[in-house]
Design an enzyme around this catalytic site. Structure first.
Site, PDB file in Angstrom:
ATOM      1  N   HIS A 130     -91.910  41.648 -27.659  1.00 52.71           N
ATOM      2  CA  HIS A 130     -92.064  40.323 -27.051  1.00 52.71           C
ATOM      3  C   HIS A 130     -91.561  39.214 -27.971  1.00 52.71           C
ATOM      4  O   HIS A 130     -91.890  38.050 -27.785  1.00 52.71           O
ATOM      5  CB  HIS A 130     -93.525  40.075 -26.650  1.00 52.71           C
ATOM      6  CG  HIS A 130     -93.982  40.951 -25.526  1.00 52.71           C
ATOM      7  ND1 HIS A 130     -95.302  41.205 -25.247  1.00 52.71           N
ATOM      8  CD2 HIS A 130     -93.275  41.661 -24.604  1.00 52.71           C
ATOM      9  CE1 HIS A 130     -95.387  42.036 -24.199  1.00 52.71           C
ATOM     10  NE2 HIS A 130     -94.172  42.329 -23.809  1.00 52.71           N
TER      11      HIS A 130
ATOM     12  N   CYS B  85     -81.513  29.854 -30.157  1.00 49.45           N
ATOM     13  CA  CYS B  85     -80.852  28.786 -29.403  1.00 49.45           C
ATOM     14  C   CYS B  85     -80.967  29.081 -27.909  1.00 49.45           C
ATOM     15  O   CYS B  85     -80.909  30.236 -27.501  1.00 49.45           O
ATOM     16  CB  CYS B  85     -79.380  28.726 -29.819  1.00 49.45           C
ATOM     17  SG  CYS B  85     -78.439  27.513 -28.880  1.00 49.45           S
TER      18      CYS B  85
ATOM     19  N   CYS C 186     -73.958  26.055 -32.381  1.00 49.54           N
ATOM     20  CA  CYS C 186     -73.180  25.482 -31.277  1.00 49.54           C
ATOM     21  C   CYS C 186     -73.374  23.969 -31.173  1.00 49.54           C
ATOM     22  O   CYS C 186     -72.586  23.299 -30.510  1.00 49.54           O
ATOM     23  CB  CYS C 186     -73.563  26.157 -29.951  1.00 49.54           C
ATOM     24  SG  CYS C 186     -75.229  25.759 -29.373  1.00 49.54           S
TER      25      CYS C 186
HETATM   26 ZN   LIG Z   1     -76.552  27.500 -30.166  1.00 52.47          ZN
END
Ligand SMILES: [Zn+2]
Length: 327
Positions: free
Chosen positions: A131, A139, A223
């Site tokens: 879990h 992210c 990102c």
């Molecule tokens: Zn990311």
């Protein structure tokens, strides 16, 4: 703790037959649930209580909830992280970690997200967190994941809105503690108890959960678009593929499985239920450790198997002792 009852918890004949089997066992699978962490003082999934009493934890543990109000969801998890860090791994976590170091063919599948097995230094390669973990940060947009980040709070804005801040004994994060203090003092929250251990349970009906906007929350360093989120498996999400594959491969590779330990879980839900069945299909005897004698896994248990009723932090070290003490 409970040392006075120690010798009477486990019936002598069952302890002997278990120790004999454990000594001969090569391939061992352990399944862990909330019951192993209860002895460390952690409540089960119902959540941290206190401040969150009016929130249904299941309504916060979804990707939709995070999409709707990531600040609220993050505060809920920040609270759970804080509580988990205040708890300490217990003797059961340590005994299983030691068994893993002694036996490379022993793997543990834990349904707990509380970080107690990792903090007991359970070898990573033999510990599968189905879990996820409160201390994995990932992210919501890309594959970025950072494991075992015990910073508390993860950002100052996510300190728990309560009075009476206590420096966290589990981390040396002075900056975090100071930031927490500053936040608390700026919030003018009233405390009813400043005692260590009670500060998480202050009566909270009058304490508002601060509004935290998404631009205050941590961004993904990879990102730069996504928000970081707790690395736990939310309702409606897939279990981590790598983890499931690792356990599947271990089972597939084993000609025979000798023992399945079912500790602090009824193991009645997927995937734990399936793993108990697959282990017994490969010959495993079953050993259950549970507070509740009715909390049995979905297999037919015979006289050959073991059911040890009681506190996992007392029973697990007791039943593993002989093998762990052997050089
Ligand atoms: Zn990311």
């Amino acid at each position: 703790m409970a040392s006075a009852v120690r010798s009477s918890v486990v019936p002598e004949d069952k302890l002997r037959s278990f120790s004999e089997h454990l000594r001969r066992s090569q391939n061992i699978l352990a399944l862990l649930g909330a019951g192993i962490s209860a002895a460390s003082g952690l409540p089960t999934f119902r959540g941290p209580g206190g401040l969150w009493r009016s929130h249904n934890p299941t309504s916060l543990a979804t990707p939709e909830a995070f999409g709707r109000d990531p600040g609220l969801v993050w505060q809920f998890y920040s609270h759970r992280r804080h509580m988990a860090l205040k708890a300490q791994p217990n003797a059961a976590h340590y005994a299983l970690a030691e068994l893993a170091r002694k036996n490379p063919n022993f793997i543990t599948l834990s349904q707990n997200v509380d970080g107690l097995s990792p903090r007991a230094n359970h070898p990573d390669s033999q510990l599968h967190l189905v879990h996820g973990s409160l201390f994995d940060i990932k992210c919501n947009n890309c594959e970025y994941i950072r494991r075992n980040d015990f910073t508390d709070p993860i950002i100052p804005a996510l300190a728990i809105p309560k009075a009476a801040p206590q420096p966290n004994p589990s981390t040396d994060d002075k900056t975090g503690a100071e930031a927490t203090k500053a936040l608390y003092s700026s919030m003018e929250y009233q405390s009813e108890s400043t005692a260590e251990g009670q500060d998480l349970d202050v009566s909270d009906a009058n304490i508002p959960i601060p509004r935290i906007s998404p631009d205050q929350l941590p961004k993904c360093p990879d990102c730069a678009i996504g928000l970081l989120r707790p690395g736990v498996v939310w309702f409606g999400e897939m279990l981590p593929e790598d983890t499931i594959n690792a356990v599947d491969n271990w089972i597939a590779k084993a000609d025979k499985i000798d023992l399945v330990l079912v500790i602090g879980t009824s193991a009645r839900v997927y995937p734990a239920a399936e793993y108990v069945l697959r282990a017994t299909d490969k010959g495993a005897l079953v050993c259950v450790v549970n507070m509740d004698k009715n909390d049995k896994p979905p297999v037919e248990m015979t006289d050959e198997d073991w059911f040890f009723q009681g506190d996992a932090s007392v029973i697990v070290p007791e039943i593993l002792r002989e093998v762990l003490e052997k050089p």
